[in-house]
Each structure stands twice: as structure tokens, then as C-alpha cells.
Motif scaffolding. Structure first.
Motif, short mmCIF file in Angstrom:
data_model
loop_
_atom_site.label_atom_id
_atom_site.label_comp_id
_atom_site.label_asym_id
_atom_site.label_seq_id
_atom_site.Cartn_x
_atom_site.Cartn_y
_atom_site.Cartn_z
N SER A 61 1.74 -8.84 -10.89
CA SER A 61 1.38 -9.09 -9.50
C SER A 61 0.04 -8.44 -9.22
O SER A 61 -0.43 -7.56 -9.96
CB SER A 61 2.44 -8.53 -8.55
OG SER A 61 2.48 -7.11 -8.60
N THR A 62 -0.59 -8.89 -8.14
CA THR A 62 -1.83 -8.28 -7.68
C THR A 62 -1.92 -8.46 -6.17
O THR A 62 -0.95 -8.90 -5.54
CB THR A 62 -3.06 -8.87 -8.38
OG1 THR A 62 -4.21 -8.06 -8.10
CG2 THR A 62 -3.31 -10.31 -7.97
N PHE A 63 -3.05 -8.13 -5.57
CA PHE A 63 -3.24 -8.24 -4.12
C PHE A 63 -4.39 -9.20 -3.84
O PHE A 63 -5.51 -8.99 -4.34
CB PHE A 63 -3.51 -6.86 -3.52
CG PHE A 63 -2.31 -5.95 -3.58
CD1 PHE A 63 -1.43 -5.86 -2.51
CD2 PHE A 63 -2.04 -5.22 -4.72
CE1 PHE A 63 -0.31 -5.04 -2.58
CE2 PHE A 63 -0.93 -4.39 -4.81
CZ PHE A 63 -0.06 -4.31 -3.72
N ARG A 84 0.54 -8.72 -1.53
CA ARG A 84 0.95 -8.77 -2.93
C ARG A 84 1.33 -10.20 -3.29
O ARG A 84 2.06 -10.87 -2.55
CB ARG A 84 2.11 -7.81 -3.20
CG ARG A 84 2.64 -7.91 -4.62
CD ARG A 84 3.66 -6.83 -4.91
NE ARG A 84 3.03 -5.65 -5.48
CZ ARG A 84 3.41 -4.41 -5.24
NH1 ARG A 84 4.40 -4.17 -4.41
NH2 ARG A 84 2.80 -3.41 -5.82
#
Length: 222
Positions: A61-63, A84
């Protein structure tokens, strides 16, 4: 995140970094702000949530906000706020594939496997390469030259000098594994010459096939 990670990972000066917007169209100060916010939020969550350090090189995951999601080609992210986002494609995930890092480890007109590989050795492995010898020479600032050579071919010529070969044997494979990412972190399958060759052979003899194979090799390293 802003005082430590931004300096450690090298993206603290991203907003003032020169990028040729004719070569990398769509690059703007607003986009660079989104790049920086992704990395800041990512590191902040890593610490606050006590997540594994391995997520620095392989995270699911990332933002993102809408601006950065469009830059990455990720659908379904709307609005200006960072949130997210789960990543289904392992070609994204971890700081190595974040646009902030990929941009600051590039040149204004091209990518730089040498800078990217040296960044990995220095910032992540804590094993920086020595400075180049005084007569090491340099690559063209623009990789689009009349001779039609690829950046890989130019570096192969450069490594023909024995004084350069030993360091580049450590640096270049790590950098070439990221070559599918252009100078502002967008995925590409081809450049101006033809299909991207992101294959590499690590110093221990393991062959990798681009960013995913290189990530697996890093995770398996003793």
C-alpha cells in the motif's frame, strides 16, 4: 518524516529540483508536492504503526491523491487529499518506486541508473561506493543523441575502463532494475530507442528481471 526521512531518502529538495517539463510533460510543482506527501505519509505510517522495515522495499500500500494516482496510472482515486491505497501491482510499493525518490535520482533530461544504484547502496545498504576517479568521464546530459545508443550501451562503454568497472559492477545492476521508471517515476515499457531492458546480474551472480526481481533479491539478501 520531514526532518529525518526527507533528508535520509534525499527528497527534501524535490520542490526546487530542476526537471525538464518539455521532456517530462505534466510535471508541475503541484505534482512534486504530491510526490513528497506520498513519501512523508508513507514513512510516518511506517513508524507510527510499527510496520516492518522490509516495507521500505516491498509494500502492498501507499498514500495517493488524484494527481499522483493519475501520474502512476492507478484508477479509482479522486480528490486532493492523500489516502492509503492498496497496491495490486508489485511494480509499485516501497520507497524505491515512489516518484519522489525516482525523480531526485534522475537527471533533468534522463534517468540515471548510476545515481539510482549508488542511492540504493548508500541510503538503504549503508555501503556507499567510493567517489569516481578524476578521469572517469561523464555521460551526456541528454540520452537522446544522434548515435542512437541506449543508456545501457553508453554505460557498457564506460565500464570498459578498468578503473571504473569494479564500482559500476555494484552500482549499475541495482540502477538498471529501475529503468522502467522514467525521470519522474512514471512506468514505461519503451524509451526513444526501443523496449526498455531492465534486466541485471547482481554482483553475487543472481540475475534479476526488472524491479520485481530486484526487490525479491534484496529481500532474500543475507
Amino acid at each position: 518524516a520531514s526532518r529525518f526521512a526527507a533528508r535520509w531518502l534525499g527528497f527534501a529538495d524535490l520542490l526546487t529540483l530542476g526537471v525538464d517539463t518539455r521532456r517530462f510533460r505534466g510535471t508541475s510543482t503541484n505534482l512534486k508536492r504530491s510526490m513528497m506527501r506520498e513519501s512523508l505519509r508513507f514513512f510516518d505510517a511506517l513508524v507510527r504503526e510499527d510496520r516492518s522495515l522490509l516495507e521500505l522495499v516491498d509494500a502492498d500500500s501507499t498514500f495517493l491523491d488524484a494527481t499522483l494516482a493519475k501520474h502512476y496510472g492507478i484508477a479509482g482515486v479522486e480528490g486532493g487529499g492523500m489516502r492509503r491505497v492498496d497496491l495490486e501491482d508489485r511494480r509499485r510499493g516501497g520507497v524505491l518506486t515512489q516518484a519522489s525518490v525516482l525523480t531526485v535520482t534522475s537527471q533533468p533530461l534522463r534517468t540515471s541508473p548510476v545515481v539510482r544504484g549508488a542511492w540504493i547502496l548508500d541510503r538503504l545498504f549503508g555501503a556507499p561506493s567510493p567517489p569516481p576517479p578524476p578521469n572517469a568521464g561523464s555521460l551526456p546530459a541528454d540520452d537522446q543523441q544522434d548515435d542512437g545508443l541506449t543508456l545501457r550501451q553508453r554505460l557498457e562503454q564506460h565500464r570498459a575502463d578498468p578503473s571504473c568497472a569494479s564500482c559500476h559492477a555494484r552500482i549499475d545492476p541495482l540502477g538498471f532494475a529501475l529503468e522502467n521508471f522514467d525521470g519522474v517515476g512514471r512506468w514505461r515499457d519503451e524509451d526513444h530507442v526501443g523496449p526498455i531492458d531492465a534486466s541485471a546480474v547482481l554482483p553475487d551472480g543472481r540475475a534479476t528481471g526488472g524491479v520485481v526481481g530486484s526487490t525479491d533479491a534484496r529481500l532474500e539478501a543475507p
